[in-house]
Enzyme design. Structure first.
Site, mmCIF file in Angstrom:
data_model
loop_
_atom_site.group_PDB
_atom_site.id
_atom_site.type_symbol
_atom_site.label_atom_id
_atom_site.label_comp_id
_atom_site.label_asym_id
_atom_site.label_seq_id
_atom_site.Cartn_x
_atom_site.Cartn_y
_atom_site.Cartn_z
ATOM 1 N N HIS A 167 8.663 -11.751 4.030
ATOM 2 C CA HIS A 167 8.034 -11.388 2.786
ATOM 3 C C HIS A 167 9.226 -10.845 1.865
ATOM 4 C CE1 HIS A 167 8.328 -7.604 5.311
ATOM 5 N NE2 HIS A 167 8.855 -7.038 4.487
ATOM 6 N N HIS B 145 9.708 -8.554 -1.531
ATOM 7 C CA HIS B 145 9.260 -7.203 -2.177
ATOM 8 C C HIS B 145 9.545 -7.565 -3.645
ATOM 9 C CE1 HIS B 145 8.901 -4.421 1.065
ATOM 10 N NE2 HIS B 145 9.881 -5.368 1.581
ATOM 11 N N ILE C 118 0.825 -1.356 0.014
ATOM 12 C CA ILE C 118 0.148 -0.126 -0.046
ATOM 13 C C ILE C 118 0.909 1.310 -0.066
ATOM 14 C CG2 ILE C 118 -1.977 -1.168 0.918
ATOM 15 C CD1 ILE C 118 -1.333 0.258 3.548
#
Length: 141
Positions: free
Chosen positions: A103, A105, A35
């Protein structure tokens, strides 16, 4: 090593407590748009299993995250007419990790266009919805 915190934002996304702009999902991994993107199409790929970082993830879960990151990279190249891809993974605070759920990217890039600095600004939800639609279409969905 610090224990996994099941109240992190990505754990909440996995439980459906916080919405996301989902672009891909498998039994072991989830991909959704950042986001606060550094480039159009900036996507995060996470394991569904609780893993703080690369140091504590099971091999099979890491393999699925890597497979999905590659799949997202290929789709992002098409969806955003990118000229290249940056894939980053940070583990632990000293590396720059902010959310302590593993995570990757995946950021599509074009020559001569700099990435925005991390956590610069929240993107307009309408733009994120359009980017998610483009990614899902490029993935064949």
């Amino acid at each position: 090593m610090t224990a996994y915190d099941d109240q992190n934002v990505f754990a909440k996304i996995l439980r459906g407590e916080i919405p996301c702009f989902k672009v891909d999902e498998s039994e072991r991994a989830l991909a959704f748009l950042d986001i606060m993107p550094r480039s159009p199409g900036h996507t995060l790929v996470i394991p569904k299993a609780p893993a703080r970082g690369i140091l504590d993830i099971a091999d099979d879960d890491l393999a699925e995250v890597a497979r999905m990151a590659r799949r997202i990279a290929v789709a992002a190249m098409m969806a955003f007419d990118a000229e290249g891809i940056i894939i980053q993974q940070f583990s632990e605070a000293a590396s720059g990790q902010v959310v302590f759920h593993l995570h990757m990217h995946v950021m599509p890039v074009k020559a001569g266009i700099e990435l925005l600095p991390p956590q610069t600004r929240k993107e307009d939800p309408a733009i994120l919805a359009d980017h998610a639609r483009r990614m899902v279409a490029a993935l064949g969905g």
